[in-house]
Scaffold this motif. Structure first.
Motif, PDB file in Angstrom:
ATOM      1  N   VAL B   5       0.856  -1.181   0.000  1.00 29.00           N
ATOM      2  CA  VAL B   5       0.000   0.000   0.000  1.00 29.00           C
ATOM      3  C   VAL B   5       0.895   1.235   0.000  1.00 29.00           C
ATOM      4  CG1 VAL B   5      -1.749   1.270   1.290  1.00 29.00           C
ATOM      5  CG2 VAL B   5      -1.779  -1.222   1.286  1.00 29.00           C
ATOM      6  N   VAL B   7       0.756   5.286   0.418  1.00 27.22           N
ATOM      7  CA  VAL B   7      -0.092   6.380   0.875  1.00 27.22           C
ATOM      8  C   VAL B   7       0.645   7.685   0.607  1.00 27.22           C
ATOM      9  CG1 VAL B   7      -1.275   7.394   2.863  1.00 27.22           C
ATOM     10  CG2 VAL B   7      -1.062   4.909   2.679  1.00 27.22           C
ATOM     11  N   CYS B  62      -7.355   0.475   4.448  1.00 21.47           N
ATOM     12  CA  CYS B  62      -6.911   1.814   4.066  1.00 21.47           C
ATOM     13  C   CYS B  62      -7.924   2.853   4.494  1.00 21.47           C
ATOM     14  CB  CYS B  62      -6.694   1.898   2.556  1.00 21.47           C
ATOM     15  SG  CYS B  62      -5.237   1.028   2.002  1.00 21.47           S
ATOM     16  N   ALA B  67      -4.867   5.151   5.765  1.00 23.51           N
ATOM     17  CA  ALA B  67      -4.781   6.473   5.139  1.00 23.51           C
ATOM     18  C   ALA B  67      -5.816   7.419   5.740  1.00 23.51           C
ATOM     19  CB  ALA B  67      -5.013   6.344   3.638  1.00 23.51           C
ATOM     20  N   GLU B  72      -4.992  12.366   2.259  1.00 25.96           N
ATOM     21  CA  GLU B  72      -4.107  11.388   1.613  1.00 25.96           C
ATOM     22  C   GLU B  72      -4.866  10.511   0.622  1.00 25.96           C
ATOM     23  OE1 GLU B  72      -0.952  10.512   5.276  1.00 25.96           O
ATOM     24  OE2 GLU B  72      -2.868   9.479   5.234  1.00 25.96           O
ATOM     25  N   TYR B  74      -4.448   6.695  -1.562  1.00 31.26           N
ATOM     26  CA  TYR B  74      -3.688   5.447  -1.443  1.00 31.26           C
ATOM     27  C   TYR B  74      -3.828   4.619  -2.707  1.00 31.26           C
ATOM     28  CZ  TYR B  74      -8.316   3.537  -0.341  1.00 31.26           C
ATOM     29  OH  TYR B  74      -9.647   3.201  -0.385  1.00 31.26           O
TER      30      TYR B  74
END
Lengths: 80, 80
Positions: B5, B7, B62, B67, B72, B74
Motif C-alpha cells: 500500500v 499512501v 486503508c 490512510a 491522503e 492510497y
C-alpha cells in the motif's frame, strides 16, 4: 524526469511502527494479518532529461541522505 | 498473499517533510531538484489466498486506518 524511491527497513531490523499497525488492525477486527512493515516513499521531480544520469544522482542522494544504509535498503524507479 | 500500500499526500496538501528533504538535498549540493513529496509504504502479509478477497480487505484497512482520506490518497498493489 521523476524518480520514486522506496526506503524499507532491512530484514531482521525491528519495525515498531509496523507492529503498531498490525496491532491496530487486529483491534479493528481484521484478522489473518501475519506481518506489517512500514517504509518510506519519496517522489523526486528532477531537471535531468537523461535517465541514466538522473538515476546516478538519485543513488547518490539515497546513499547520502534519503536512506540510512545500515538499517535500511532502498530501490529506485524512474518514471518518465 | 502480500499487499503493498502506498499512501501519498493529495496534490495541494502542504508537505513539510518533502520540503525539508528538498532543502537538505540543496545543502548537500544536489541541484535541479524541483520538488520532493514524501509518502508512506506499508507492506502487509496476509493469510488470504484469493486476490480479490485480499484486495477488498486491504481497501477497507486503508479507509479505516492506513490512510487519512481527507488529505491522503492510497494505491494498493497485490504481490503474489
Amino acid at each position: 524526469m521523476k524518480a520514486r524511491v522506496t526506503v524499507t527497513l532491512r530484514q531482521g531490523v525491528l519495525d515498531p511502527q509496523g507492529q503498531a499497525i498490525k496491532h491496530a488492525l487486529g483491534t479493528l477486527g481484521f484478522d489473518g494479518v501475519n506481518g506489517v512493515r512500514q517504509g518510506k516513499l519519496i517522489e523526486l521531480d528532477l531537471d535531468d532529461t537523461s535517465e541514466s544520469e538522473a538515476e546516478q544522482k538519485v543513488t547518490a542522494m539515497c546513499e547520502q541522505l534519503l536512506a540510512n544504509t545500515v538499517i535500511e535498503s532502498y530501490s529506485i524507479e524512474m518514471v518518465a
